[in-house]
Write a protein that holds these residues in place. Structure first.
Motif, PDB file in Angstrom:
ATOM      1  N   SER A   1       0.827  -1.200   0.000  1.00 52.79           N
ATOM      2  CA  SER A   1       0.000   0.000   0.000  1.00 52.79           C
ATOM      3  C   SER A   1       0.861   1.249   0.000  1.00 52.79           C
ATOM      4  O   SER A   1       0.515   2.253  -0.615  1.00 52.79           O
ATOM      5  CB  SER A   1      -0.908   0.019   1.229  1.00 52.79           C
ATOM      6  N   ARG A   2       1.970   1.197   0.757  1.00 48.38           N
ATOM      7  CA  ARG A   2       2.859   2.356   0.833  1.00 48.38           C
ATOM      8  C   ARG A   2       4.295   1.898   0.640  1.00 48.38           C
ATOM      9  O   ARG A   2       4.644   0.784   1.026  1.00 48.38           O
ATOM     10  CB  ARG A   2       2.762   3.004   2.216  1.00 48.38           C
ATOM     11  N   THR A   3       5.124   2.773   0.080  1.00 45.15           N
ATOM     12  CA  THR A   3       6.538   2.463  -0.082  1.00 45.15           C
ATOM     13  C   THR A   3       7.393   3.590   0.480  1.00 45.15           C
ATOM     14  O   THR A   3       7.169   4.755   0.151  1.00 45.15           O
ATOM     15  CB  THR A   3       6.898   2.248  -1.564  1.00 45.15           C
ATOM     16  N   ILE A   4       8.337   3.236   1.345  1.00 47.14           N
ATOM     17  CA  ILE A   4       9.290   4.211   1.854  1.00 47.14           C
ATOM     18  C   ILE A   4      10.667   3.845   1.321  1.00 47.14           C
ATOM     19  O   ILE A   4      11.092   2.691   1.445  1.00 47.14           O
ATOM     20  CB  ILE A   4       9.329   4.216   3.402  1.00 47.14           C
ATOM     21  N   ILE A   5      11.331   4.811   0.704  1.00 50.46           N
ATOM     22  CA  ILE A   5      12.696   4.582   0.240  1.00 50.46           C
ATOM     23  C   ILE A   5      13.661   5.136   1.284  1.00 50.46           C
ATOM     24  O   ILE A   5      13.538   6.285   1.705  1.00 50.46           O
ATOM     25  CB  ILE A   5      12.964   5.285  -1.110  1.00 50.46           C
ATOM     26  N   VAL A   6      14.569   4.314   1.754  1.00 49.32           N
ATOM     27  CA  VAL A   6      15.603   4.784   2.685  1.00 49.32           C
ATOM     28  C   VAL A   6      16.942   4.696   1.963  1.00 49.32           C
ATOM     29  O   VAL A   6      17.376   3.626   1.543  1.00 49.32           O
ATOM     30  CB  VAL A   6      15.630   3.936   3.980  1.00 49.32           C
ATOM     31  N   THR A   7      17.596   5.832   1.790  1.00 49.97           N
ATOM     32  CA  THR A   7      18.860   5.806   1.059  1.00 49.97           C
ATOM     33  C   THR A   7      19.704   7.035   1.374  1.00 49.97           C
ATOM     34  O   THR A   7      19.161   8.108   1.647  1.00 49.97           O
ATOM     35  CB  THR A   7      18.604   5.722  -0.468  1.00 49.97           C
TER      36      THR A   7
END
Lengths: 248, 248
Positions: free
Chosen positions: A196-202
DNA sequence: TTATTAATGTTAATTTGTAACATTAATTAT
DNA sequence: ATAATTAATGTTACAAATTAACATTAATAA
């Protein structure tokens, strides 16, 4: 192998350190005797002698799971990501150094969630915590401890995913997010579409090197967490496309 | 943190041991300086000081993968099992201490096969060898490093299995083979049914304690490998039911 | 530039380790 | 069962590593 030696080895197997002085008192023998025991254990590859004692020697397969410590930036990014994880959710954590740091912090948190992952290090970090761990099946890659392939993707169909947290090998404020491996990209694409949701950690320096295969366009993700070194230009591009940008 | 210290930490990350004398020569500083560096690393949890140097400290998740060494009997049983594995086959190795020993010996062998397993330690042992590793997906059990559950079983449908090598928690020459865990039994049942041949590897004392749930009757398996301490009575019962019995 | 702090070097005292031999306990042969 | 043999443990003197305290040098700030 006598009773004393067996008990000492048991301690080593429990990952306890041995002190020559202490063990000599416990077993009522001369320190030299304990010293000789420990010399034997070192020869057998069970222990490593320290000054005044010994520590257990870890076997080779275990050493493969050692992952380098996260950078200061990665730790901050991971901490921020944790704040965005709702309690009692199904979280997909893909393989990567930043996501591994998220897992480390999750392990120490009070969150009661279920984590689905294709990363063996992530699974290892979350093992025996409050968090339920589900591994996707599939082929173990020969160079990294993660699972990929058609079966891995098929496995994802078995679960409902509230939130995906993933890193990337490269990024671009216009294009989106990239990875070096074609098979991995397929897997990431599917994950992004499923959740449902996507978080990009970079870390922000990834924005200066777009990698091989794109797995998500910028508009497909909900949130990007990165460090303050991100260029103002990139930052405004991201926010303008309506994506939540968190700088730490 | 200066350049010298960074380089020393790098060495530790590469799992190298540090010698105070050697490093003092390399960096052209007093041994005391290296000693102080190493003291710092120990405080940071990066290293363990030894007599005359230091060794890298293994992080917690890695330590979970430490499995006790196999017994002499288990090693012999595993060696025999290896002889029965044809080259270029799909082998299912389930979780257990004896099967882990099979994996260890496989890793050192010349066999080029594909191993399907639900055990993380088995996967770890076979990582970066000639052997292709496939992990079944599923839930990570909280007490042992293996995967079980409906998804694990569903994963097995994705593969053709030539040979299953598995252990057991208990055995009986009349009844067959048992495990302590109900979910694990389901998984084992499915594996036995799927694979063309099944080899049971188990120490003979397991024949003196039938465990909770049966996962295979004696006639469902092809071969039983166990040690010579098996009672003559049990041995004749097994051979009479037409099962190949190998005593080591 | 000088004052201050941090890093490194030096030394002596302490602790730990080693090696050689003495003593005791455990086996084996008679 | 007893003596002979072997293995395990203890003891001692000596070597090596560690510690702690202080001296010196390098780096930084006033």
């Amino acid at each position: 192998m006598n009773v004393r030696q067996k008990k000492l080895i048991e301690k080593l197997h429990k990952l306890e350190r041995l002190s020559i002085e202490e063990e000599a008192v416990i077993f009522k023998v001369a320190p030299m005797t304990i010293r000789r025991d420990i010399q034997l254990f070192e020869k057998q590859g069970i222990a490593i002698r320290t000054h005044g004692g010994a520590v257990p020697r870890i076997s080779e397969p275990a050493q493969l799971f050692i992952q380098p410590d996260a950078s200061a930036a990665q730790k901050k990014i991971a901490r921020k990501a944790l704040e965005l994880i709702p309690d009692d959710c199904n979280l997909m954590l893909s393989a990567g150094t930043t996501t591994l740091e998220v897992a480390r912090q999750l392990a120490a948190s009070d969150l009661r969630i279920c984590v689905i992952t294709n990363s063996l290090p992530v699974a290892a970090v979350l093992f025996q915590t409050k968090i339920q761990v589900i591994l996707t099946g599939g082929s173990l890659r020969n160079n990294s401890l993660d699972l990929i392939g058609p079966v891995t993707e098929k496995n994802l169909d078995e679960y409902y995913i509230d939130l995906l947290i993933t890193g990337c090998d490269g990024a671009s404020a216009e294009e989106g997010f990239f990875t070096k491996d074609l098979n991995l990209a397929e897997m990431e694409k599917k994950s992004v579409k499923k959740s449902s949701r996507t978080i990009i950690v970079t870390e922000s320096h990834k924005f200066r090197k777009p990698a091989f295969v794109k797995f998500a366009s910028m508009t497909e993700v909900s949130t990007v967490i990165t460090d303050k070194k991100l260029s103002g230009e990139d930052a405004s591009k991201i926010t303008k496309s309506g994506i939540e940008l968190v700088l730490v």
